[in-house]
Design a protein around this motif. Structure first.
Motif, mmCIF file in Angstrom:
data_model
loop_
_atom_site.group_PDB
_atom_site.id
_atom_site.type_symbol
_atom_site.label_atom_id
_atom_site.label_comp_id
_atom_site.label_asym_id
_atom_site.label_seq_id
_atom_site.Cartn_x
_atom_site.Cartn_y
_atom_site.Cartn_z
ATOM 1 N N VAL A 27 0.835 -1.196 0.000
ATOM 2 C CA VAL A 27 0.000 0.000 0.000
ATOM 3 C C VAL A 27 0.873 1.250 0.000
ATOM 4 N N LEU A 62 -9.280 3.291 -4.446
ATOM 5 C CA LEU A 62 -8.062 2.485 -4.313
ATOM 6 C C LEU A 62 -7.642 2.080 -5.718
ATOM 7 N N VAL A 76 -3.646 4.546 -2.297
ATOM 8 C CA VAL A 76 -4.859 4.960 -1.577
ATOM 9 C C VAL A 76 -5.046 6.475 -1.711
ATOM 10 N N TYR A 99 -9.810 -2.405 3.924
ATOM 11 C CA TYR A 99 -8.622 -2.924 3.233
ATOM 12 C C TYR A 99 -7.667 -3.586 4.229
ATOM 13 N N LYS A 106 -2.069 -8.245 1.583
ATOM 14 C CA LYS A 106 -1.287 -7.028 1.894
ATOM 15 C C LYS A 106 0.028 -7.431 2.566
ATOM 16 N N LEU A 109 3.283 -1.345 4.037
ATOM 17 C CA LEU A 109 2.862 0.028 3.755
ATOM 18 C C LEU A 109 4.089 0.882 3.458
#
Length: 195
Positions: A27, A62, A76, A99, A106, A109
């Motif tokens: 992400v 997204l 995002v 999410y 995932k 980040l």
């Protein structure tokens, strides 16, 4: 890193629209105008993969980017943009909650912060979100080329302190303009994708 294929798969307004793949996802988050689109384009060696606009707050969905059918970047919506209504903010919060709590592929980040400024409350919330869901994260300090050489160390130290970054959370100086930091970020992301 050169990709044969780098394409936008879908701009998803809600979880029903998430693509059905088992590709590992990282992400990308940051406030409006931090340079996320430039970051995506630079990292993927493309000029117009992600839309780069002058007006902040463009991304409301997204955006899932497929990289060589191996990895997925999930962009995002930029936060902290004044023109967002209360309803949009609640929707954004729900989108992120869905999410992070439900998406099984995932892997981590990447929090993008503008190297010239102190991270905001929203940046702190975002990194805490990742820690809460126990996903690895790193910080990319964008627009590094706009920071005076004498101030670079101070700015990076400030970002680290404000975000209360742990030792296992690296920070990468980055400039799309000067193509700085690309290799270092990929060296960190590839093991993350493949974990």
């Amino acid at each position: 890193m050169q990709f044969q294929k780098a394409e936008l798969v879908i701009s998803a307004p809600d979880k029903k629209s998430w693509p059905e793949t088992d590709l590992p996802e990282v992400v990308l988050a940051g406030r409006s105008n931090v340079g996320k689109s430039s970051f995506i384009n630079t990292m993927c060696g493309r000029k117009k993969l992600a839309y780069v606009g002058n007006s902040p707050g463009k991304t409301r969905l997204l955006n899932f980017f497929n990289l060589d059918d191996k990895y997925m970047f999930v962009d995002v919506p930029g936060y902290g943009y004044a023109k967002l209504s209360k309803t949009q903010l609640i929707k954004f919060g729900q989108m992120m909650e869905d999410y992070f709590s439900q998406r099984t592929q995932k892997k981590g980040l990447v929090l993008l912060v503008d190297a010239r400024h102190k991270p905001t409350e929203d940046d702190i919330t975002m990194i805490e979100f990742a820690r809460h869901f126990e996903i690895p994260c790193c910080v990319v300090a964008t627009k590094m080329d706009k920071v005076k050489a004498s101030k670079k160390h101070h700015q990076l130290k400030q970002i680290r302190e404000v975000l209360m970054m742990r030792d296992d959370e690296p920070i990468f100086p980055f400039s799309s303009e000067k193509r700085q930091g690309i290799d270092a970020v990929w060296r960190y992301l590839i093991p993350m994708f493949e974990s």
